[in-house]
Design an enzyme around this catalytic site. Structure first.
Site, PDB file in Angstrom:
ATOM      1  NE  ARG A  70      -3.907  -2.218   0.574  1.00  0.00           N
ATOM      2  CZ  ARG A  70      -3.852  -3.481   0.134  1.00  0.00           C
ATOM      3  NH1 ARG A  70      -2.864  -3.859  -0.668  1.00  0.00           N
ATOM      4  NH2 ARG A  70      -4.785  -4.344   0.474  1.00  0.00           N
ATOM      5  CD  GLU A 110      -5.598   1.074   2.437  1.00  0.00           C
ATOM      6  OE1 GLU A 110      -5.219   0.055   3.055  1.00  0.00           O
ATOM      7  OE2 GLU A 110      -6.432   1.043   1.517  1.00  0.00           O
ATOM      8  CB  SER A 150      -8.949  -0.834   4.587  1.00  0.00           C
ATOM      9  OG  SER A 150      -9.363  -2.052   4.046  1.00  0.00           O
TER      10      SER A 150
HETATM   11  P1  FAD Z   1      -8.746   9.339  -4.680  1.00  0.00           P
HETATM   12  O1  FAD Z   1      -9.471   8.888  -3.478  1.00  0.00           O
HETATM   13  O2  FAD Z   1      -9.433  10.324  -5.552  1.00  0.00           O
HETATM   14  O3  FAD Z   1      -7.298   9.777  -4.372  1.00  0.00           O
HETATM   15  C1  FAD Z   1      -6.465   9.022  -3.533  1.00  0.00           C
HETATM   16  C2  FAD Z   1      -5.090   9.713  -3.429  1.00  0.00           C
HETATM   17  O4  FAD Z   1      -4.432   9.665  -4.679  1.00  0.00           O
HETATM   18  C3  FAD Z   1      -5.215  11.199  -3.086  1.00  0.00           C
HETATM   19  O5  FAD Z   1      -4.093  11.548  -2.301  1.00  0.00           O
HETATM   20  C4  FAD Z   1      -5.143  11.890  -4.431  1.00  0.00           C
HETATM   21  O6  FAD Z   1      -4.619  13.199  -4.347  1.00  0.00           O
HETATM   22  C5  FAD Z   1      -4.210  10.980  -5.198  1.00  0.00           C
HETATM   23  N1  FAD Z   1      -4.476  10.889  -6.624  1.00  0.00           N
HETATM   24  C6  FAD Z   1      -5.626  10.470  -7.231  1.00  0.00           C
HETATM   25  N2  FAD Z   1      -5.479  10.465  -8.569  1.00  0.00           N
HETATM   26  C7  FAD Z   1      -4.215  10.889  -8.819  1.00  0.00           C
HETATM   27  C8  FAD Z   1      -3.458  11.114 -10.001  1.00  0.00           C
HETATM   28  N3  FAD Z   1      -3.946  10.877 -11.214  1.00  0.00           N
HETATM   29  N4  FAD Z   1      -2.182  11.582  -9.880  1.00  0.00           N
HETATM   30  C9  FAD Z   1      -1.655  11.834  -8.673  1.00  0.00           C
HETATM   31  N5  FAD Z   1      -2.323  11.642  -7.521  1.00  0.00           N
HETATM   32  C10 FAD Z   1      -3.588  11.179  -7.587  1.00  0.00           C
HETATM   33  N6  FAD Z   1      -7.981  -0.112  -2.047  1.00  0.00           N
HETATM   34  C11 FAD Z   1      -7.195  -1.206  -2.233  1.00  0.00           C
HETATM   35  O7  FAD Z   1      -5.966  -1.087  -2.368  1.00  0.00           O
HETATM   36  N7  FAD Z   1      -7.737  -2.457  -2.262  1.00  0.00           N
HETATM   37  C12 FAD Z   1      -9.063  -2.675  -2.129  1.00  0.00           C
HETATM   38  O8  FAD Z   1      -9.512  -3.809  -2.180  1.00  0.00           O
HETATM   39  C13 FAD Z   1      -9.915  -1.548  -1.919  1.00  0.00           C
HETATM   40  N8  FAD Z   1     -11.241  -1.706  -1.725  1.00  0.00           N
HETATM   41  C14 FAD Z   1     -12.029  -0.623  -1.501  1.00  0.00           C
HETATM   42  C15 FAD Z   1     -13.409  -0.830  -1.288  1.00  0.00           C
HETATM   43  C16 FAD Z   1     -14.241   0.255  -1.072  1.00  0.00           C
HETATM   44  C17 FAD Z   1     -15.723   0.017  -0.849  1.00  0.00           C
HETATM   45  C18 FAD Z   1     -13.709   1.559  -1.085  1.00  0.00           C
HETATM   46  C19 FAD Z   1     -14.628   2.744  -0.905  1.00  0.00           C
HETATM   47  C20 FAD Z   1     -12.358   1.782  -1.273  1.00  0.00           C
HETATM   48  C21 FAD Z   1     -11.496   0.679  -1.480  1.00  0.00           C
HETATM   49  N9  FAD Z   1     -10.119   0.835  -1.677  1.00  0.00           N
HETATM   50  C22 FAD Z   1      -9.313  -0.263  -1.887  1.00  0.00           C
HETATM   51  C23 FAD Z   1      -9.494   2.176  -1.605  1.00  0.00           C
HETATM   52  C24 FAD Z   1      -9.565   2.949  -2.951  1.00  0.00           C
HETATM   53  O9  FAD Z   1     -10.576   2.450  -3.769  1.00  0.00           O
HETATM   54  C25 FAD Z   1      -8.254   2.862  -3.732  1.00  0.00           C
HETATM   55  O10 FAD Z   1      -7.198   3.389  -2.972  1.00  0.00           O
HETATM   56  C26 FAD Z   1      -8.318   3.639  -5.055  1.00  0.00           C
HETATM   57  O11 FAD Z   1      -7.154   3.392  -5.809  1.00  0.00           O
HETATM   58  C27 FAD Z   1      -8.501   5.144  -4.887  1.00  0.00           C
HETATM   59  O12 FAD Z   1      -8.758   5.680  -6.167  1.00  0.00           O
HETATM   60  P2  FAD Z   1      -9.440   7.095  -6.361  1.00  0.00           P
HETATM   61  O13 FAD Z   1      -9.401   7.413  -7.815  1.00  0.00           O
HETATM   62  O14 FAD Z   1     -10.788   7.100  -5.737  1.00  0.00           O
HETATM   63  O15 FAD Z   1      -8.441   8.016  -5.587  1.00  0.00           O
HETATM   64  P1  NAP Z   2     -10.160 -10.995   4.915  1.00  0.00           P
HETATM   65  O1  NAP Z   2     -10.230 -12.090   3.914  1.00  0.00           O
HETATM   66  O2  NAP Z   2     -11.188 -10.950   5.992  1.00  0.00           O
HETATM   67  O3  NAP Z   2      -8.703 -11.018   5.567  1.00  0.00           O
HETATM   68  C1  NAP Z   2      -8.348 -10.082   6.593  1.00  0.00           C
HETATM   69  C2  NAP Z   2      -6.935  -9.610   6.362  1.00  0.00           C
HETATM   70  O4  NAP Z   2      -6.052 -10.700   6.435  1.00  0.00           O
HETATM   71  C3  NAP Z   2      -6.782  -8.993   5.004  1.00  0.00           C
HETATM   72  O5  NAP Z   2      -6.651  -7.618   5.165  1.00  0.00           O
HETATM   73  C4  NAP Z   2      -5.594  -9.656   4.356  1.00  0.00           C
HETATM   74  O6  NAP Z   2      -4.518  -8.794   4.064  1.00  0.00           O
HETATM   75  C5  NAP Z   2      -5.145 -10.698   5.357  1.00  0.00           C
HETATM   76  N1  NAP Z   2      -5.146 -12.016   4.670  1.00  0.00           N
HETATM   77  C6  NAP Z   2      -6.186 -12.885   4.576  1.00  0.00           C
HETATM   78  N2  NAP Z   2      -5.802 -13.989   3.903  1.00  0.00           N
HETATM   79  C7  NAP Z   2      -4.503 -13.802   3.561  1.00  0.00           C
HETATM   80  C8  NAP Z   2      -3.554 -14.587   2.861  1.00  0.00           C
HETATM   81  N3  NAP Z   2      -3.863 -15.797   2.378  1.00  0.00           N
HETATM   82  N4  NAP Z   2      -2.324 -14.071   2.680  1.00  0.00           N
HETATM   83  C9  NAP Z   2      -1.999 -12.862   3.155  1.00  0.00           C
HETATM   84  N5  NAP Z   2      -2.866 -12.062   3.818  1.00  0.00           N
HETATM   85  C10 NAP Z   2      -4.095 -12.531   4.037  1.00  0.00           C
HETATM   86  O7  NAP Z   2     -10.146  -9.583   4.151  1.00  0.00           O
HETATM   87  P2  NAP Z   2     -11.352  -8.680   3.631  1.00  0.00           P
HETATM   88  O8  NAP Z   2     -11.513  -7.554   4.544  1.00  0.00           O
HETATM   89  O9  NAP Z   2     -12.532  -9.554   3.297  1.00  0.00           O
HETATM   90  O10 NAP Z   2     -10.737  -8.113   2.272  1.00  0.00           O
HETATM   91  C11 NAP Z   2     -10.483  -8.980   1.192  1.00  0.00           C
HETATM   92  C12 NAP Z   2      -9.409  -8.382   0.313  1.00  0.00           C
HETATM   93  O11 NAP Z   2      -9.857  -7.154  -0.236  1.00  0.00           O
HETATM   94  C13 NAP Z   2      -8.112  -8.076   1.056  1.00  0.00           C
HETATM   95  O12 NAP Z   2      -7.027  -8.371   0.211  1.00  0.00           O
HETATM   96  C14 NAP Z   2      -8.187  -6.608   1.330  1.00  0.00           C
HETATM   97  O13 NAP Z   2      -6.915  -5.989   1.336  1.00  0.00           O
HETATM   98  C15 NAP Z   2      -9.011  -6.102   0.151  1.00  0.00           C
HETATM   99  N6  NAP Z   2      -9.794  -4.920   0.559  1.00  0.00           N
HETATM  100  C16 NAP Z   2      -9.127  -3.757   0.677  1.00  0.00           C
HETATM  101  C17 NAP Z   2      -9.812  -2.607   1.024  1.00  0.00           C
HETATM  102  C18 NAP Z   2      -9.086  -1.294   1.090  1.00  0.00           C
HETATM  103  O14 NAP Z   2      -9.729  -0.269   1.165  1.00  0.00           O
HETATM  104  N7  NAP Z   2      -7.781  -1.293   1.057  1.00  0.00           N
HETATM  105  C19 NAP Z   2     -11.176  -2.646   1.285  1.00  0.00           C
HETATM  106  C20 NAP Z   2     -11.804  -3.871   1.188  1.00  0.00           C
HETATM  107  C21 NAP Z   2     -11.105  -5.015   0.825  1.00  0.00           C
HETATM  108  P3  NAP Z   2      -4.427  -7.905   2.721  1.00  0.00           P
HETATM  109  O15 NAP Z   2      -5.330  -6.752   2.972  1.00  0.00           O
HETATM  110  O16 NAP Z   2      -3.003  -7.531   2.674  1.00  0.00           O
HETATM  111  O17 NAP Z   2      -4.863  -8.757   1.558  1.00  0.00           O
END
Ligand code: FAD
Ligand code: NAP
Length: 345
Positions: free
Chosen positions: A161, A341, A245
C-alpha cells in the site's frame, strides 16, 4: 475544462462528507491539466474520491482527473499485451475490459472503486494480488515544470500500500496514464486466498471444484467470484459512505509477533518475504470491541471492523476522531499503532 467555484465535494467523495473547495476544475486533456496546474500549482488532486477524507473545507483548488482512453500498444510480444490507460478511467471498468478481452493478471482486483491514475499511488491490492504485478510504467506531469516524466516499476518504489508518490515525491507529480502488461492465454490465475478458493468451490459442483487447480480455472471465473464476494461483504459507498479500509494492516517484526502470540495465541498473522509479519488490522479492532460501534452519524461497519462509515451527515472530523479513538485502544491493548490508509486532507 469545467470550472466550478465554491463547489461542494460531497458528490465526488465516497465518504459523502460535505466540504467545499475554492474551485473545482475537471480536466479531460493533458493541456487542460497543464493550464490548471499553472494557475493553481498547489491544487489537490482528486480521482474517484474513494480514498480521501477531508476534515475541513479545502482552502485551495481541487483538480479532478478525467483523462480517458484505453489503448493497446504494439510490443511484438506473443504472450502478453501492453495497454496504456488514461488516469481518469474507472479502475473496475479497465479490469472488466481486460477480462472481456481475455487478458489476465488483474482479475483479483475487480470492483475496487476509483480511477486507474490512483491505483499506483498506494499500489492497490486485494485477494493476494497488487497492481504492480502487471505494472510496466506510468506517465506523470511534474507540478513545477508541467513536463511529462516516465516512471518504470523500480522508480515507483512500490511496497505494501505504498509508492514513491505517497512518500518522497508526495504532491510533486500528477499521474496521467498507466501502462499494464496483461497475459494472453493460457493464464495462470491466483486463487490462493481463502475467500476466493471457497467462492470458486461454491460456484461449481463439488466434484468439478475438487479436481480444479490454478491452471484450469478461467480469469472470468476468478473475476466473477471476486465481484460476488465484494458485493456481499463490503458496504457500497452509493448506499453508505465509506472509503474501504480506514487503516493499513500493520507489519511488525518477528520479535513483536512472538511477544503478541504469547498473550494472544489466536492472533492472525501472515509472514512477509522480508521476514516481517503482517497482522490483520480488522481483527485487532474487532478484539477491542469496535465492530458495529456507532457514534451518532458515524461508526464502524457491522461486518467489517476496518471500514469506518458515514451513516449520513457525518463530518470528516467526526470520522477522524473515531479513527483516533480506535488507534488509541488498539495501541493500549496490543502495543501496535495503526496508520491510516485513507488520505486525510
Ligand atoms: P482518490 O481517493 O481520488 O485519491 C487518492 C489519493 O491519490 C489522493 O491523495 C489523491 O490526491 C491521489 N491521486 C488520485 N489520482 C491521482 C493522479 N492521477 N495523480 C496523482 N495523484 C492522484 N484499495 C485497495 O488497495 N484495495 C481494495 O480492495 C480496496 N477496496 C475498496 C473498497 C471500497 C468500498 C472503497 C470505498 C475503497 C477501497 N479501496 C481499496 C481504496 C480505494 O478504492 C483505492 O485506494 C483507489 O485506488 C482510490 O482511487 P481514487 O481514484 O478514488 O483516488
Ligand atoms: P479478509 O479475507 O477478511 O482477511 C483479513 C486480512 O487478512 C486482510 O486484510 C488480508 O490482508 C489478510 N489475509 C487474509 N488472507 C490472507 C492470505 N492468504 N495471505 C496474506 N494475507 C491474508 O479480508 P477482507 O476484509 O474480506 O478483504 C479482502 C481483500 O480485499 C483483502 O485483500 C483486502 O486488502 C481487500 N480490501 C481492501 C480494502 C481497502 O480499502 N484497502 C477494502 C476492502 C477489501 P491484505 O489486505 O493484505 O490482503
Amino acid at each position: 475544462m469545467i470550472v466550478e467555484d465554491s463547489a461542494d465535494l460531497a458528490p465526488y467523495l465516497t465518504f459523502g462528507v460535505h466540504v467545499s473547495c475554492r474551485h473545482l476544475l475537471t480536466v479531460s486533456t493533458i493541456e487542460e491539466l497543464a493550464q490548471a496546474l499553472e494557475q493553481f500549482p498547489h491544487a489537490r488532486i482528486l480521482g474517484g474520491g474513494s480514498n480521501v477524507l477531508p476534515t475541513e473545507d479545502v482552502d485551495a483548488a481541487v483538480i479532478r482527473i478525467n483523462l480517458t482512453g484505453t489503448k493497446p500498444i504494439e510490443t511484438g510480444n506473443v504472450n502478453t499485451v501492453d495497454v496504456r490507460v488514461g488516469a481518469g478511467e474507472r479502475w473496475h471498468d479497465f479490469v472488466s475490459w481486460c477480462v472481456q478481452h481475455n487478458l489476465g493478471g488483474l482479475e483479483n482486483l475487480a470492483l475496487i472503486p476509483g480511477t486507474v491514475g490512483a491505483a499506483p499511488m498506494q499500489n492497490i491490492g486485494a485477494y493476494g494480488v497488487e497492481q504492480d504485478r502487471c505494472f510496466v510504467e506510468l506517465q506523470a506531469m511534474e507540478r513545477s515544470s508541467r513536463q511529462i516524466h516516465t516512471f518504470d516499476r523500480a522508480a515507483c518504489e512500490f511496497g505494501y500500500r505504498e509508492s514513491i508518490f505517497k512518500n518522497r515525491l508526495r504532491d510533486q507529480y500528477v499521474i496521467v496514464s498507466v501502462t499494464y502488461r496483461l497475459d494472453k492465454p493460457p493464464h495462470k490465475v491466483n486463487v490462493s486466498y481463502r475467500d476466493v478458493a471457497e467462492e470458486m468451490a461454491e460456484g461449481r459442483n463439488s466434484e468439478t471444484a475438487e479436481g480444479r487447480n490454478g491452471e484450469t480455472v478461467t480469469i472470468r471465473e476468478v473475476y466473477e467470484a471476486v465481484v460476488r464476494i465484494r458485493t456481499r461483504k463490503l458496504p457500497d459507498p452509493a448506499e453508505i459512505g465509506n472509503a474501504g479500509s480506514f487503516f493499513k494492516n500493520p507489519v511488525v517484526s518477528a520479535e513483536t509477533l512472538a511477544s503478541l502470540v504469547s498473550q494472544h495465541s489466536e492472533i492472525p498473522h501472515y509472514a512477509q518475504a522480508d521476514g516481517s509479519v503482517k497482522l490483520a488490522a480488522a481483527w485487532l479492532i474487532d478484539q477491542c470491541g469496535w465492530k458495529g460501534y456507532r457514534d451518532g452519524r458515524v461508526g464502524v461497519h457491522e461486518h467489517q471492523a476496518l471500514v469506518l462509515v458515514n451513516y449520513g451527515g457525518g463530518s470528516g472530523a467526526e470520522i477522524l476522531s473515531l479513527g483516533e479513538r480506535i488507534q488509541r485502544s488498539v495501541s493500549d491493548q496490543f502495543g501496535v499503532m495503526l496508520t491510516p490508509e485513507v488520505n486525510i486532507w
